[in-house]
Motif scaffolding. Structure first.
Motif, PDB file in Angstrom:
ATOM      1  N   ARG A 294       0.819  -1.213   0.000  1.00 35.73           N
ATOM      2  CA  ARG A 294       0.000   0.000   0.000  1.00 35.73           C
ATOM      3  C   ARG A 294       0.855   1.265   0.000  1.00 35.73           C
ATOM      4  NH1 ARG A 294      -4.284   1.705   4.847  1.00 35.73           N
ATOM      5  NH2 ARG A 294      -4.684   3.829   4.077  1.00 35.73           N
TER       6      ARG A 294
ATOM      7  N   VAL B  65       3.734  -0.203  -4.176  1.00 36.56           N
ATOM      8  CA  VAL B  65       2.298  -0.204  -4.433  1.00 36.56           C
ATOM      9  C   VAL B  65       1.963  -1.113  -5.615  1.00 36.56           C
ATOM     10  CG1 VAL B  65       0.309   1.222  -5.016  1.00 36.56           C
ATOM     11  CG2 VAL B  65       2.101   2.124  -3.515  1.00 36.56           C
TER      12      VAL B  65
ATOM     13  N   LEU C   5      -3.721  -0.802  -9.249  1.00 35.50           N
ATOM     14  CA  LEU C   5      -5.044  -1.334  -9.562  1.00 35.50           C
ATOM     15  C   LEU C   5      -5.339  -1.237 -11.053  1.00 35.50           C
ATOM     16  CD1 LEU C   5      -7.032   0.175  -6.551  1.00 35.50           C
ATOM     17  CD2 LEU C   5      -6.356  -2.207  -6.868  1.00 35.50           C
TER      18      LEU C   5
ATOM     19  N   ARG D 178      -2.562   6.045  -7.427  1.00 31.43           N
ATOM     20  CA  ARG D 178      -1.753   5.363  -6.399  1.00 31.43           C
ATOM     21  C   ARG D 178      -1.876   6.079  -5.054  1.00 31.43           C
ATOM     22  NH1 ARG D 178       1.966   4.291 -10.783  1.00 31.43           N
ATOM     23  NH2 ARG D 178       2.990   6.300 -10.433  1.00 31.43           N
TER      24      ARG D 178
ATOM     25  N   GLN E 297      -5.128   5.221  -3.568  1.00 30.22           N
ATOM     26  CA  GLN E 297      -5.051   3.839  -3.092  1.00 30.22           C
ATOM     27  C   GLN E 297      -4.347   3.783  -1.739  1.00 30.22           C
ATOM     28  OE1 GLN E 297      -3.331   1.341  -6.099  1.00 30.22           O
ATOM     29  NE2 GLN E 297      -3.067  -0.413  -4.730  1.00 30.22           N
TER      30      GLN E 297
ATOM     31  N   ILE F  11      -9.663   4.261  -2.406  1.00 26.14           N
ATOM     32  CA  ILE F  11     -10.088   3.241  -3.369  1.00 26.14           C
ATOM     33  C   ILE F  11      -9.375   1.935  -3.027  1.00 26.14           C
ATOM     34  CG2 ILE F  11     -10.580   4.897  -5.219  1.00 26.14           C
ATOM     35  CD1 ILE F  11      -7.864   4.149  -6.449  1.00 26.14           C
ATOM     36  N   THR F  12     -10.039   0.826  -3.303  1.00 27.01           N
ATOM     37  CA  THR F  12      -9.445  -0.480  -2.974  1.00 27.01           C
ATOM     38  C   THR F  12      -9.612  -1.507  -4.086  1.00 27.01           C
ATOM     39  OG1 THR F  12     -11.481  -1.155  -1.863  1.00 27.01           O
ATOM     40  CG2 THR F  12      -9.752  -0.151  -0.477  1.00 27.01           C
ATOM     41  N   THR F  13     -10.407  -1.191  -5.119  1.00 26.46           N
ATOM     42  CA  THR F  13     -10.671  -2.162  -6.191  1.00 26.46           C
ATOM     43  C   THR F  13     -10.365  -1.546  -7.539  1.00 26.46           C
ATOM     44  OG1 THR F  13     -12.976  -1.496  -6.518  1.00 26.46           O
ATOM     45  CG2 THR F  13     -12.531  -3.158  -4.801  1.00 26.46           C
ATOM     46  N   ARG F  14     -10.268  -2.416  -8.528  1.00 35.85           N
ATOM     47  CA  ARG F  14     -10.011  -1.961  -9.896  1.00 35.85           C
ATOM     48  C   ARG F  14     -11.165  -1.075 -10.389  1.00 35.85           C
ATOM     49  NH1 ARG F  14      -7.587  -2.914 -14.780  1.00 35.85           N
ATOM     50  NH2 ARG F  14      -8.966  -3.089 -16.596  1.00 35.85           N
TER      51      ARG F  14
ATOM     52  N   ALA G   4     -10.846   2.301  -9.005  1.00 39.44           N
ATOM     53  CA  ALA G   4      -9.745   3.013  -9.647  1.00 39.44           C
ATOM     54  C   ALA G   4     -10.159   3.524 -11.021  1.00 39.44           C
ATOM     55  CB  ALA G   4      -8.528   2.093  -9.766  1.00 39.44           C
TER      56      ALA G   4
END
Length: 501
Positions: free
Chosen positions: A437, A441, A444, A469, A472, A477-480, A483
């Motif tokens: 993270r 990184v 995504l 990034r 993220q 944001i945590t998913t494609r 993103a």
């Protein structure tokens, strides 16, 4: 004697029995055995082809062979035991026509004792050949050169004197100290690599500040590290308690303690005892941090030495940036950048490796960054920090703590200390617990995704990916899918901005 050392010396003894050589052990290994210490570094004086003997020993034990000085027939064997410990054997042709003449050309009497290998291997001990009284000097605690001109003949011995005083608890004889001071100006004739190696060895003997003070008193500091010496008497405004030089020594003492040394010094005693709090903060990752600090960046030079050098250099730029405001406030604007350049130049002059120079330069240049993060610590800020400095951020966290302790000293309050300690812990946690993270990184989306969305090739793609990034790292944001949605929103914002412009 350690089993591995015995194996190595017995191999040398067999070669002497079978070949056209005669050799005796001399120097530090003899001294250390007499002091009850187990050496891993041996010096042998050879009558006969010393380089041939060194090469034969390396072949016999499966070690590495190096020629250190072909003219003087001086070679080195490096061997790693099955247990992983590294051993060194330096073999050199005898100087002069007798064993005693060779000894008289050496540095100090405590290193001018000699013994046959067979006697050295005896479990009951040995009596050395000691024409210069080294054994008595060890007993009485004096460090004496082998000859009045010993320092002039090899000026690097001035530094070795400081090292032996620190390492062995000896004191330079008064007449020897005067000869040493006279020889200091001749250090410019010494290979920079030899000065570098002695400096590193000195710094690795706790407490390092004791040796730095000794170097200062003997005129060595300004000769070898003039940038550090230039900080003497450089006054600073509050919250600094000490001038720039005294502050620097306390930063070195604090760094040494944070690295795990328990050696006491007056400088360390001036600092608030916050050590247990730091140990608790780094406890979950202590072993991994310790392993990092002991890792050799160059052969024989662990990262621990670079951290001490970084503490020593972190404020050298203040000598070139000091200004006084109309209200009397003293400022050092840009001292980090100037100091980083000066530190790099000095380490390059001392022939440190490129990797070592880059490490110290990075730490000096960014040593103020964690202080700024203490005012507002955010995930986005942690990401940007590691983006700039990479894995060296772990070490910067430690340098910032050492710096904090050395700035405020006994005036340090919880309001100052607490946030800075939390920054250090957050940086260690980010690196070890969430590197994907904050440090390395895992993206995504990629550039091809943005191209498919109609973004033209060029710098805009890089800017968009970096913004994603950061989001993220911030946990926004945590998913494609998230993103991609953010990318569309940012693209639209760019389009609207261009339309308004």
């Amino acid at each position: 004697m350690e089993v591995a050392a015995r194996v190595l010396l017995e191999a040398l003894k067999r070669l002497l029995e079978d070949g056209p050589y005669e050799a005796r052990l001399v120097g530090g290994a003899v001294r250390d055995r007499l002091m009850g210490r187990e050496p891993n570094d041996f010096d042998a004086v050879v009558v006969g082809p010393a380089l041939s003997l060194a090469r034969a020993l390396a072949d016999a034990v499966g070690g590495a062979f190096y020629i250190l000085d072909a003219r003087r027939e001086f070679g080195r064997v490096v061997w790693r035991s099955p247990q992983g410990r590294r051993f060194y054997v330096d073999l050199a042709r005898r100087e002069g026509d007798s064993w005693e003449e060779d000894l008289r050309r050496r540095d100090f009497t405590i290193n001018a004792m000699m013994v046959e290998i067979e006697a050295f291997l005896r479990p009951e001990g040995f009596v050395p050949f000691d024409p210069l009284g080294g054994l008595e000097d060890l007993r009485t605690g004096w460090l004496r050169p082998c000859a009045p001109d010993a320092f002039r003949r090899d000026p690097v011995r001035t530094l070795r004197a400081v090292r032996f005083e620190a390492e062995l608890g000896l004191r330079l004889a008064p007449e020897a100290e005067a000869a040493l001071v006279e020889a200091v100006p001749w250090l410019f004739l010494t290979a920079a690599e030899r000065i570098r190696d002695e400096l590193v060895k000195i710094l690795l003997i706790p407490p390092a500040v004791r040796s730095l003070r000794r170097m200062e008193a003997l005129g060595l500091l300004e000769r070898i590290l003039p940038e550090v010496a230039s900080l003497r008497g450089l006054t600073q405004s509050p919250p600094h308690v000490w001038d720039a030089y005294a502050h620097t020594l306390r930063a070195v003492a604090a760094m040494e303690r944070l690295l795990g040394s328990w050696a006491e010094s007056p400088e360390l005693q001036d600092l608030p005892p916050r050590w247990a709090e730091v140990e608790a903060a780094m406890a979950p990752w202590r072993e991994r941090l310790q392993s990092r600090w002991e890792e050799e960046v160059a052969v024989g030079r662990p990262r621990r030495a670079l951290l001490l050098l970084s503490a020593l250099f972190h404020d050298v730029g203040k000598a070139g940036t000091r200004t006084v405001e109309p209200d009397g406030r003293i400022r050092f604007i840009g001292h980090e950048a100037i100091g980083a350049r000066w530190a790099a130049d000095r380490l390059e002059a001392l022939r440190f490796s490129g990797d070592e120079i880059e490490e110290v330069e990075t730490l000096v240049r960014h040593h103020m960054r964690p202080h700024g993060m203490a005012r507002r610590l955010t995930p986005r800020g942690i990401y940007r920090f590691f983006r700039e400095v990479g894995e060296r951020g772990m070490d910067l966290a430690l340098l910032a703590l050492a710096d904090t302790l050395a700035v405020w000293g006994p005036t340090l309050t919880e309001d100052i200390w607490g946030p800075r300690l939390r920054v250090a812990q957050a940086l260690w946690q980010a690196f070890f617990e969430a590197p994907e993270r904050f440090v390395r990184v895992v993206p995504l989306i990629r550039g091809e995704d943005l191209l498919a969305m109609g973004v033209p090739e060029g710098p805009q793609i890089g800017r968009l990916l970096e913004a994603i990034r950061e989001a993220q790292a911030a946990g926004e944001i945590t998913t494609r899918e998230e993103a991609l949605a953010l990318a569309r929103r940012l693209i639209d914002e760019v389009g609207e901005s261009e339309a308004r412009g």
